[in-house]
Motif scaffolding. Structure first.
Motif, PDB file in Angstrom:
ATOM      1  N   SER A  12       0.830  -1.187   0.000  1.00 31.60           N
ATOM      2  CA  SER A  12       0.000   0.000   0.000  1.00 31.60           C
ATOM      3  C   SER A  12       0.872   1.247   0.000  1.00 31.60           C
ATOM      4  N   LYS A  13       0.247   2.373  -0.280  1.00 32.92           N
ATOM      5  CA  LYS A  13       0.983   3.636  -0.288  1.00 32.92           C
ATOM      6  C   LYS A  13       1.517   3.933   1.094  1.00 32.92           C
ATOM      7  N   GLY A  14       2.693   4.485   1.152  1.00 32.10           N
ATOM      8  CA  GLY A  14       3.285   4.888   2.415  1.00 32.10           C
ATOM      9  C   GLY A  14       4.107   3.817   3.092  1.00 32.10           C
ATOM     10  N   THR A  15       4.161   2.616   2.551  1.00 30.43           N
ATOM     11  CA  THR A  15       4.887   1.532   3.209  1.00 30.43           C
ATOM     12  C   THR A  15       6.380   1.812   3.257  1.00 30.43           C
ATOM     13  N   TRP A  16       6.942   2.300   2.148  1.00 31.51           N
ATOM     14  CA  TRP A  16       8.376   2.574   2.136  1.00 31.51           C
ATOM     15  C   TRP A  16       8.721   3.714   3.088  1.00 31.51           C
ATOM     16  N   GLN A  17       7.897   4.727   3.139  1.00 27.91           N
ATOM     17  CA  GLN A  17       8.173   5.841   4.045  1.00 27.91           C
ATOM     18  C   GLN A  17       8.115   5.379   5.496  1.00 27.91           C
ATOM     19  N   ILE A  18       7.171   4.519   5.827  1.00 26.99           N
ATOM     20  CA  ILE A  18       7.053   4.008   7.194  1.00 26.99           C
ATOM     21  C   ILE A  18       8.259   3.143   7.535  1.00 26.99           C
ATOM     22  N   ALA A  19       8.701   2.323   6.591  1.00 23.97           N
ATOM     23  CA  ALA A  19       9.861   1.458   6.837  1.00 23.97           C
ATOM     24  C   ALA A  19      11.132   2.282   7.031  1.00 23.97           C
ATOM     25  N   LEU A  70       2.475   7.534   7.221  1.00 21.26           N
ATOM     26  CA  LEU A  70       1.164   7.325   7.841  1.00 21.26           C
ATOM     27  C   LEU A  70       0.105   8.224   7.220  1.00 21.26           C
ATOM     28  N   TYR A  71       0.482   9.434   6.838  1.00 24.70           N
ATOM     29  CA  TYR A  71      -0.451  10.341   6.164  1.00 24.70           C
ATOM     30  C   TYR A  71      -0.870   9.765   4.815  1.00 24.70           C
ATOM     31  N   ARG A  72       0.106   9.270   4.036  1.00 23.93           N
ATOM     32  CA  ARG A  72      -0.221   8.696   2.725  1.00 23.93           C
ATOM     33  C   ARG A  72      -1.084   7.458   2.858  1.00 23.93           C
ATOM     34  N   ARG A  73      -0.844   6.665   3.884  1.00 23.22           N
ATOM     35  CA  ARG A  73      -1.635   5.456   4.074  1.00 23.22           C
ATOM     36  C   ARG A  73      -3.064   5.783   4.488  1.00 23.22           C
ATOM     37  N   SER A  74      -3.255   6.850   5.270  1.00 21.10           N
ATOM     38  CA  SER A  74      -4.585   7.154   5.779  1.00 21.10           C
ATOM     39  C   SER A  74      -5.428   7.943   4.791  1.00 21.10           C
ATOM     40  N   ARG A  75      -4.840   8.489   3.728  1.00 20.56           N
ATOM     41  CA  ARG A  75      -5.627   9.260   2.759  1.00 20.56           C
ATOM     42  C   ARG A  75      -6.702   8.417   2.114  1.00 20.56           C
ATOM     43  N   ASP A  76      -6.401   7.170   1.784  1.00 26.54           N
ATOM     44  CA  ASP A  76      -7.397   6.311   1.156  1.00 26.54           C
ATOM     45  C   ASP A  76      -8.510   5.943   2.127  1.00 26.54           C
ATOM     46  N   LEU A  77      -8.247   5.982   3.411  1.00 25.47           N
ATOM     47  CA  LEU A  77      -9.273   5.647   4.389  1.00 25.47           C
ATOM     48  C   LEU A  77     -10.301   6.760   4.532  1.00 25.47           C
ATOM     49  N   LYS A  78      -9.950   7.965   4.107  1.00 21.59           N
ATOM     50  CA  LYS A  78     -10.858   9.107   4.250  1.00 21.59           C
ATOM     51  C   LYS A  78     -11.825   9.237   3.083  1.00 21.59           C
ATOM     52  N   THR A  79     -11.604   8.478   2.013  1.00 18.90           N
ATOM     53  CA  THR A  79     -12.465   8.591   0.848  1.00 18.90           C
ATOM     54  C   THR A  79     -13.459   7.435   0.819  1.00 18.90           C
ATOM     55  N   ALA A  80     -14.660   7.736   0.376  1.00 21.07           N
ATOM     56  CA  ALA A  80     -15.689   6.703   0.285  1.00 21.07           C
ATOM     57  C   ALA A  80     -15.371   5.773  -0.874  1.00 21.07           C
ATOM     58  N   ARG A  81     -15.682   4.502  -0.696  1.00 22.50           N
ATOM     59  CA  ARG A  81     -15.431   3.526  -1.735  1.00 22.50           C
ATOM     60  C   ARG A  81     -16.746   3.057  -2.326  1.00 22.50           C
ATOM     61  N   SER A  82     -16.707   2.778  -3.603  1.00 16.59           N
ATOM     62  CA  SER A  82     -17.858   2.199  -4.269  1.00 16.59           C
ATOM     63  C   SER A  82     -17.345   1.005  -5.069  1.00 16.59           C
ATOM     64  N   TYR A  83     -18.259   0.296  -5.707  1.00 15.34           N
ATOM     65  CA  TYR A  83     -17.821  -0.830  -6.515  1.00 15.34           C
ATOM     66  C   TYR A  83     -16.995  -0.375  -7.706  1.00 15.34           C
ATOM     67  N   ALA A  84     -17.206   0.858  -8.154  1.00 17.31           N
ATOM     68  CA  ALA A  84     -16.444   1.362  -9.292  1.00 17.31           C
ATOM     69  C   ALA A  84     -15.020   1.730  -8.896  1.00 17.31           C
ATOM     70  N   THR A  85     -14.791   2.161  -7.652  1.00  9.60           N
ATOM     71  CA  THR A  85     -13.466   2.615  -7.241  1.00  9.60           C
ATOM     72  C   THR A  85     -12.727   1.611  -6.374  1.00  9.60           C
ATOM     73  N   ARG A  86     -13.338   0.518  -6.036  1.00 11.37           N
ATOM     74  CA  ARG A  86     -12.667  -0.437  -5.162  1.00 11.37           C
ATOM     75  C   ARG A  86     -11.559  -1.156  -5.907  1.00 11.37           C
ATOM     76  N   GLU A  87     -10.607  -1.658  -5.134  1.00 10.48           N
ATOM     77  CA  GLU A  87      -9.544  -2.470  -5.703  1.00 10.48           C
ATOM     78  C   GLU A  87      -9.744  -3.888  -5.207  1.00 10.48           C
ATOM     79  N   PRO A  88      -9.739  -4.864  -6.092  1.00  9.62           N
ATOM     80  CA  PRO A  88     -10.001  -6.230  -5.652  1.00  9.62           C
ATOM     81  C   PRO A  88      -8.862  -6.763  -4.792  1.00  9.62           C
ATOM     82  N   SER A  89      -9.212  -7.581  -3.817  1.00 10.00           N
ATOM     83  CA  SER A  89      -8.195  -8.186  -2.975  1.00 10.00           C
ATOM     84  C   SER A  89      -7.595  -9.409  -3.636  1.00 10.00           C
ATOM     85  N   SER A  90      -8.275  -9.974  -4.612  1.00  6.69           N
ATOM     86  CA  SER A  90      -7.738 -11.090  -5.384  1.00  6.69           C
ATOM     87  C   SER A  90      -8.293 -10.999  -6.802  1.00  6.69           C
TER      88      SER A  90
END
Length: 113
Positions: A12-19, A70-90
């Motif tokens: 996910s976004k922000g992983t390298w910055q956190i590491a 942490l800011y980059r990772r939390s940005r996606d949590l602040k936006t509403a998701r729909s079936y059109a914008t979701r990313e599949p887990s598999s």
């Protein structure tokens, strides 16, 4: 959002910055305490002052990088998701078939309403 790396893993976004921030903060624990003591007591030579400045730089870089990740990772949590914008887990072809679901007619039969 997630990015695919060469190995096929998802990160996910922000992983390298956190590491990087975590490694810098861990390095601060080893670099900063002794020079901080020497500078605070007033008997620091040039090497201790250099390590003190390096420790402060590591501390600032680690906190900044960790906060930005942490800011980059939390940005996606602040936006509403729909079936059109979701990313599949598999992938769709990896998902098991629902034996209780209505079979797809692919346009041969009008959908049930």
């Amino acid at each position: 959002m997630r990015h695919t790396l060469e190995g096929g893993t998802m990160m996910s976004k922000g992983t390298w910055q956190i590491a990087v921030g975590g490694v810098a903060l861990a390095a601060t624990v080893f670099v900063l305490p002794t020079p901080l003591f020497h500078v605070a007591s007033g008997n620091a030579d040039a090497g201790a002052v250099g390590f003190f400045v390096l420790g402060l730089a590591l501390l600032a870089a680690g906190l900044g990088s960790l906060g930005f990740g942490l800011y980059r990772r939390s940005r996606d949590l602040k936006t509403a998701r729909s079936y059109a914008t979701r990313e599949p887990s598999s992938l769709d072809e990896d998902r098991p078939v629902n034996p209780y679901g209505i079979p797809k007619s692919y346009g041969a039969v009008p959908p049930l309403t």
